[in-house]
Design a protein around this motif. Sequence first.
Motif, PDB file in Angstrom:
ATOM      1  N   HIS A  10     -24.272   1.892 -96.925  1.00  0.00           N
ATOM      2  CA  HIS A  10     -25.680   1.882 -96.589  1.00  0.00           C
ATOM      3  C   HIS A  10     -26.342   0.271 -96.381  1.00  0.00           C
ATOM      4  O   HIS A  10     -27.115  -0.112 -95.625  1.00  0.00           O
ATOM      5  CB  HIS A  10     -26.651   2.305 -97.863  1.00  0.00           C
ATOM      6  CG  HIS A  10     -26.584   1.502 -99.043  1.00  0.00           C
ATOM      7  ND1 HIS A  10     -25.149   1.369 -99.711  1.00  0.00           N
ATOM      8  CD2 HIS A  10     -27.458   0.857 -99.526  1.00  0.00           C
ATOM      9  CE1 HIS A  10     -25.659   0.595-100.673  1.00  0.00           C
ATOM     10  NE2 HIS A  10     -26.870   0.139-100.870  1.00  0.00           N
ATOM     11  N   GLU A  11     -25.210  -0.782 -96.865  1.00  0.00           N
ATOM     12  CA  GLU A  11     -25.582  -2.067 -96.457  1.00  0.00           C
ATOM     13  C   GLU A  11     -24.504  -2.625 -95.295  1.00  0.00           C
ATOM     14  O   GLU A  11     -24.622  -3.669 -95.092  1.00  0.00           O
ATOM     15  CB  GLU A  11     -25.222  -2.767 -97.776  1.00  0.00           C
ATOM     16  CG  GLU A  11     -26.292  -2.566 -98.891  1.00  0.00           C
ATOM     17  CD  GLU A  11     -26.026  -3.352-100.446  1.00  0.00           C
ATOM     18  OE1 GLU A  11     -24.699  -4.045-100.074  1.00  0.00           O
ATOM     19  OE2 GLU A  11     -26.973  -3.410-100.971  1.00  0.00           O
ATOM     20  N   GLY A  12     -23.970  -1.865 -94.591  1.00  0.00           N
ATOM     21  CA  GLY A  12     -23.184  -2.297 -93.559  1.00  0.00           C
ATOM     22  C   GLY A  12     -21.798  -2.790 -93.794  1.00  0.00           C
ATOM     23  O   GLY A  12     -20.993  -3.202 -92.946  1.00  0.00           O
ATOM     24  N   ASN A  13     -21.368  -2.708 -95.012  1.00  0.00           N
ATOM     25  CA  ASN A  13     -19.790  -3.087 -95.597  1.00  0.00           C
ATOM     26  C   ASN A  13     -18.943  -2.022 -95.092  1.00  0.00           C
ATOM     27  O   ASN A  13     -19.052  -0.679 -95.403  1.00  0.00           O
ATOM     28  CB  ASN A  13     -20.025  -3.055 -97.027  1.00  0.00           C
ATOM     29  CG  ASN A  13     -20.951  -4.106 -97.660  1.00  0.00           C
ATOM     30  OD1 ASN A  13     -21.028  -5.360 -96.977  1.00  0.00           O
ATOM     31  ND2 ASN A  13     -21.635  -3.802 -98.580  1.00  0.00           N
ATOM     32  N   GLN A  14     -17.866  -2.295 -94.543  1.00  0.00           N
ATOM     33  CA  GLN A  14     -16.861  -1.676 -93.981  1.00  0.00           C
ATOM     34  C   GLN A  14     -16.147  -1.063 -95.224  1.00  0.00           C
ATOM     35  O   GLN A  14     -15.899  -1.642 -96.275  1.00  0.00           O
ATOM     36  CB  GLN A  14     -15.660  -2.195 -93.162  1.00  0.00           C
ATOM     37  CG  GLN A  14     -16.488  -2.835 -91.833  1.00  0.00           C
ATOM     38  CD  GLN A  14     -15.644  -3.555 -91.169  1.00  0.00           C
ATOM     39  OE1 GLN A  14     -14.792  -4.555 -91.396  1.00  0.00           O
ATOM     40  NE2 GLN A  14     -15.790  -3.423 -89.641  1.00  0.00           N
ATOM     41  N   LEU A  15     -15.808   0.488 -95.079  1.00  0.00           N
ATOM     42  CA  LEU A  15     -15.271   1.115 -96.075  1.00  0.00           C
ATOM     43  C   LEU A  15     -13.734   1.560 -95.897  1.00  0.00           C
ATOM     44  O   LEU A  15     -13.142   1.798 -96.759  1.00  0.00           O
ATOM     45  CB  LEU A  15     -16.092   2.505 -96.197  1.00  0.00           C
ATOM     46  CG  LEU A  15     -17.555   2.355 -96.623  1.00  0.00           C
ATOM     47  CD1 LEU A  15     -18.139   3.829 -96.613  1.00  0.00           C
ATOM     48  CD2 LEU A  15     -17.878   1.666 -97.835  1.00  0.00           C
ATOM     49  N   ILE A  16     -13.108   1.149 -95.015  1.00  0.00           N
ATOM     50  CA  ILE A  16     -12.016   1.389 -94.496  1.00  0.00           C
ATOM     51  C   ILE A  16     -11.241  -0.062 -94.184  1.00  0.00           C
ATOM     52  O   ILE A  16     -11.807  -0.909 -93.717  1.00  0.00           O
ATOM     53  CB  ILE A  16     -11.424   2.177 -93.213  1.00  0.00           C
ATOM     54  CG1 ILE A  16     -12.160   3.584 -93.498  1.00  0.00           C
ATOM     55  CG2 ILE A  16     -10.111   2.117 -93.078  1.00  0.00           C
ATOM     56  CD1 ILE A  16     -11.363   4.200 -94.586  1.00  0.00           C
ATOM     57  N   SER A  17     -10.055  -0.307 -94.868  1.00  0.00           N
ATOM     58  CA  SER A  17      -9.364  -1.643 -94.783  1.00  0.00           C
ATOM     59  C   SER A  17      -8.957  -1.896 -93.430  1.00  0.00           C
ATOM     60  O   SER A  17      -8.423  -1.023 -92.581  1.00  0.00           O
ATOM     61  CB  SER A  17      -8.128  -1.555 -95.447  1.00  0.00           C
ATOM     62  OG  SER A  17      -7.205  -2.751 -95.356  1.00  0.00           O
ATOM     63  N   GLN A  18      -9.502  -3.318 -92.833  1.00  0.00           N
ATOM     64  CA  GLN A  18      -9.180  -3.607 -91.474  1.00  0.00           C
ATOM     65  C   GLN A  18      -7.844  -4.439 -91.371  1.00  0.00           C
ATOM     66  O   GLN A  18      -7.748  -4.693 -90.158  1.00  0.00           O
ATOM     67  CB  GLN A  18     -10.493  -4.280 -90.694  1.00  0.00           C
ATOM     68  CG  GLN A  18     -11.763  -3.509 -91.137  1.00  0.00           C
ATOM     69  CD  GLN A  18     -11.747  -2.329 -89.926  1.00  0.00           C
ATOM     70  OE1 GLN A  18     -11.529  -2.524 -89.049  1.00  0.00           O
ATOM     71  NE2 GLN A  18     -11.514  -1.149 -90.674  1.00  0.00           N
TER      72      GLN A  18
END
Length: 664
Positions: free
Chosen positions: A249-257
């Motif tokens: 909800h805060e725009g943090n990526q949830l899958i490792s890049q």
Amino acid sequence: MKIYFLLIVAVICSSLQSCKKYMDMDHFFKDRMNIDTLFVRKDYADQWLANVYTHLREENLDVASKDYAPFNLISDDMFFGDRGDELDGRSYKNYKNGEYTESWIQRSWGSCYQGIRKASIYIFNIDRNREMSTEEIATGKAEARFLRAYYYWLLIRKYGPVPLVPGEGIDYTLPYEELAIPRSSYDNCVDFITSELAIAARNLPLTQTSRDRVRPTKGAALAARAKVYLYAASPEFNGNTEMAELVDHEGNQLISQVYNEEKWAKAAAAAKEVIDLNVYRLFTAPFNATDQGPAQPKTIVPPFNARYSNSSFPNGWKDIDPFESYRQLFNGALTASGNPELIFSRVAELSNVGPEALAKHQTPYSMGGWNAHGITQKQCDAYYLNDGNNIPVNPRVNGFTTNDKDHLPLPAGVSMQYANREPRFYASVAYNGSLWYRLSALDPTLRSKQIFYYRGEPDGKQPASPQFHVRTGLGVKKFVNPIDSHDGKVLGSFVVPKYEPAIRYAEVLLIFAEALNELGGSYNIPDYTGTTTHAISRSVPDMSNAISQIRIRAGLPDFDGSVYGSKEIFRKALKRERQIELLGENHRYYDLRRWKDAPLEEAMPVMGCNMDMTSAQRELFHTPVVIPSFPTIFVKKMYLWPIAHEELRRNKKLTQNPGWTTPY
């Protein structure tokens, strides 16, 4: 903080279903009581823990009918054909074309979180029990930890990263808006799940009695941990920049890049810990050179191989029956407690739901079944010849058998395309013209039948029963016992009870080999106890030791050095081995996604026999064609299952998976 029934309810209600349903948890007991009273008594505590197990059934089964395990029948290997668009929109076509919506089959989300909540309450209250020994409390708590972790595993396998509910609950008096919980990153979910499974493994027993076979063991916790690590290391979740838009909800990526090779080392180390327990082994049936009748035909003997034909298992197949070794694993010939390969199973209690339901749907219509499940031509062609070579496909083998002796186990009138295949093929595939048995029938004339799928035949395509025919002309025999009789009108009808192979040792060996293959460096990985480390690196002897057991059990030679010498070639061979060995066990759908192979493999046309041809046109029948009723596509949103709108409305911090809609 003192823990009450409602302590964890609020957070669940904010992200799952109605509060009324989740608050009403004490209906399992005769009297209303608070946690203080409930967990003091052993009988009540045991009832609570037993109820935690109930969420492993139905929508959380791996091997079941399409109503409960649809993903087992909608990849590029298997299909179902007995449900049309008019029946609540859950047809094979709808699944394959991505024509499902955010409201489809969401019971697994709510059921898993119910199980998580119940397990947490048990974990944080069982220590107050006055009637259980310290050992009993530790074991019960370990079981609850396993179950909680396993429910989270089922969630992330299907939905990707999910909210991690605080184990000790929250202050339910807070305003509704403050109870929402965001999705944790996939790596954080993996860290929590694997940590819980490691803790559980320390206090779970090595084995269970026959009565407690459904309860997890140390091996089950470690094997589940290896599965979780394997998915985390795979391309879908390890440095997948195509999933950059999956955010909280805060725009943090949830899958490792960023790709991390060490994740493969963790998967390999976790699988090694199961192997090193020396508790499990591949099941093998003994070699028997004599004909034992229809229930056990004469052994399918692999062609002579100097290295393997003269050696006993696991170095060769001299003393085993590869056909029965594979067939008996799944058809109920073995009890759950009598199978040395079985690591974890939701032992089926409902015969109309689990493997028995699959067998019923696979059985020919003329023999009391639904004749509705089958495999694709791709899956059929994946099986090797019995010497380990690929089958010829361009051109395919022409001609038909003229008797039932020259090309065992083929009867007369069968396409030579199905001759000289590996034993797993004959244990799994119902090719056109194969023999079916129902040996429990009292009438000897009804105990066996050769089944043909030509147009106009009782089990072929015909107007009288348009739904009940195998669309590709390639059926399934896995999970079917020759004793089974699904026709209630036949005197003596009996169906052999079967259990679900949720995790078995062959899968652990495949995990170990796959993970080792992806390594380029060396890693020291802490063991599950935290007291020692495993030195892990790509090792051809270790990879061969794992894979060769599976292939030799199947009557096939081990791969040669050229396969093991190339990471790319072995990866391809490993994927094929999983496709064959794990057919119908709910792996292929998820495998293609975690490998990121689904855009190619699932978008290919579904091929099969030409079901419009009659027996007079049998060469044309066996010439593969595109099955027009099975159009296929794959789009990015189909990597992960959508989260229901009702869940998104309840939990304002919950975000949708990429490509799916969010409610206004």
